[in-house]
Design an enzyme around this catalytic site. Structure first.
Site, PDB file in Angstrom:
ATOM      1  N   LYS A  11      -6.762  -4.617  -3.091  1.00 25.31           N
ATOM      2  CA  LYS A  11      -7.335  -5.390  -1.981  1.00 25.31           C
ATOM      3  C   LYS A  11      -8.367  -4.545  -1.227  1.00 25.31           C
ATOM      4  CE  LYS A  11      -3.561  -4.409   1.327  1.00 25.31           C
ATOM      5  NZ  LYS A  11      -4.311  -3.553   2.238  1.00 25.31           N
TER       6      LYS A  11
ATOM      7  N   ASP B 194       0.786  -1.247   0.000  1.00 25.46           N
ATOM      8  CA  ASP B 194       0.000   0.000   0.000  1.00 25.46           C
ATOM      9  C   ASP B 194       0.816   1.296   0.000  1.00 25.46           C
ATOM     10  OD1 ASP B 194      -1.920  -1.930   0.183  1.00 25.46           O
ATOM     11  OD2 ASP B 194      -2.744  -1.300   2.102  1.00 25.46           O
TER      12      ASP B 194
ATOM     13  N   CYS C 171      -2.132  -2.530   7.743  1.00 25.60           N
ATOM     14  CA  CYS C 171      -2.121  -3.473   6.616  1.00 25.60           C
ATOM     15  C   CYS C 171      -0.900  -4.376   6.585  1.00 25.60           C
ATOM     16  CB  CYS C 171      -2.272  -2.705   5.307  1.00 25.60           C
ATOM     17  SG  CYS C 171      -3.917  -1.986   5.149  1.00 25.60           S
TER      18      CYS C 171
HETATM   19  N1  TIU Z   1      -2.637   0.265   4.281  1.00 28.30           N
HETATM   20  C1  TIU Z   1      -3.099   0.491   5.511  1.00 28.30           C
HETATM   21  O1  TIU Z   1      -2.396   0.304   6.494  1.00 28.30           O
HETATM   22  N2  TIU Z   1      -4.391   1.007   5.616  1.00 28.30           N
HETATM   23  C2  TIU Z   1      -4.784   1.829   6.630  1.00 28.30           C
HETATM   24  O2  TIU Z   1      -5.943   2.224   6.672  1.00 28.30           O
HETATM   25  N3  TIU Z   1      -3.843   2.192   7.563  1.00 28.30           N
HETATM   26  C3  TIU Z   1      -3.984   3.096   8.558  1.00 28.30           C
HETATM   27  O3  TIU Z   1      -3.060   3.199   9.376  1.00 28.30           O
HETATM   28  N4  TIU Z   1      -5.064   3.842   8.624  1.00 28.30           N
END
Ligand code: TIU
Length: 221
Positions: free
Chosen positions: A130, A25, A163
């Site tokens: 995802k 991400d 994530c």
């Molecule tokens: N990629 C991921 O970690 N999504 C989140 O929403 N992370 C947060 O820390 N908000």
């Protein structure tokens, strides 16, 4: 096999292509103002410091022809894969699917959902969209890893405790030997990052190992 002095003990990293680099991400939604991360109330700029570190690992895996998988958290444009609970959670003014300065928040294909240019995948590299925090949930990730004969996963990306940790736990339960790159991951909350690193390697590596990018690079050189 290459050996790293990882924590909590030595990690054996195969050098035959059965280790994959997982980049979670690293998308504009989490690293740039105007995306999902900022809508949740976070200072997103602090996550940008890990980009050069991940770049080095990305280049090293590319040089060796080893598998690299990037993920992006995002939803179909009709939000059919976004549970109402996820959209409603929190009290932000911009919710998933709403139009923001980088397009619709956390929707696949929107400008804000794209990977930061410095880590842009090559056309033949794998990017998995995802809908959840874990990259195995409702995605073809397990099938892709199995098709490539992958047994070891080197984890990078954001955020460490959301994530990245969720995916690492999913991978650990599926039998992968997981290593989290300490300086290749970050959180909006430094204390959460530090705790996650400790949680991963506690109890004899209950979720896996941690090591620095330099240790990984030195081991495979
Ligand atoms: N990629 C991921 O970690 N999504 C989140 O929403 N992370 C947060 O820390 N908000």
């Amino acid at each position: 096999m290459a050996t790293l002095a990882a924590q909590p003990y030595d990690y054996s990293l195969p050098t035959d292509g059965s280790a994959a680099l997982i980049i979670i991400d690293m998308q504009r939604d989490f690293l740039e103002p105007g995306g999902f991360g900022e809508a949740l109330g976070n200072d997103v700029t602090r996550l940008q410091a890990i980009v050069p570190t991940i770049q080095k690992l990305q280049q090293a895996f590319r040089d060796r022809g080893w598998l690299i998988v990037q993920t992006v958290e995002g939803h179909q444009s009709d939000l059919s894969d976004c549970p109402p609970s996820k959209r409603e959670r929190g009290q932000s003014s911009l919710k998933i699917g709403d139009p923001g300065p980088m397009g619709r928040i956390l929707v696949l294909g929107e400008p804000g959902n794209g990977i930061v240019p410095a880590l842009a995948p090559k056309p033949d590299e794998i990017v998995i969209g995802k809908p959840g925090k874990g990259a195995f949930y409702a995605t073809p990730l397990q099938d892709i890893l199995q098709a490539h004969g992958i047994t070891h996963l080197i984890f990078t990306g954001v955020t460490t405790e959301v994530c990245v940790q969720t995916t690492m736990r999913e991978a650990n339960d599926r039998g992968y030997e997981c290593l989290l790159v300490e300086d290749g991951t970050d959180s909006y909350f430094p204390a959460f990052k530090a705790s996650t690193l400790e949680m991963v390697r506690a109890q004899g590596g209950i979720v896996g190992w941690t090591a620095t990018a330099e240790q990984v690079l030195a081991a495979i050189s």
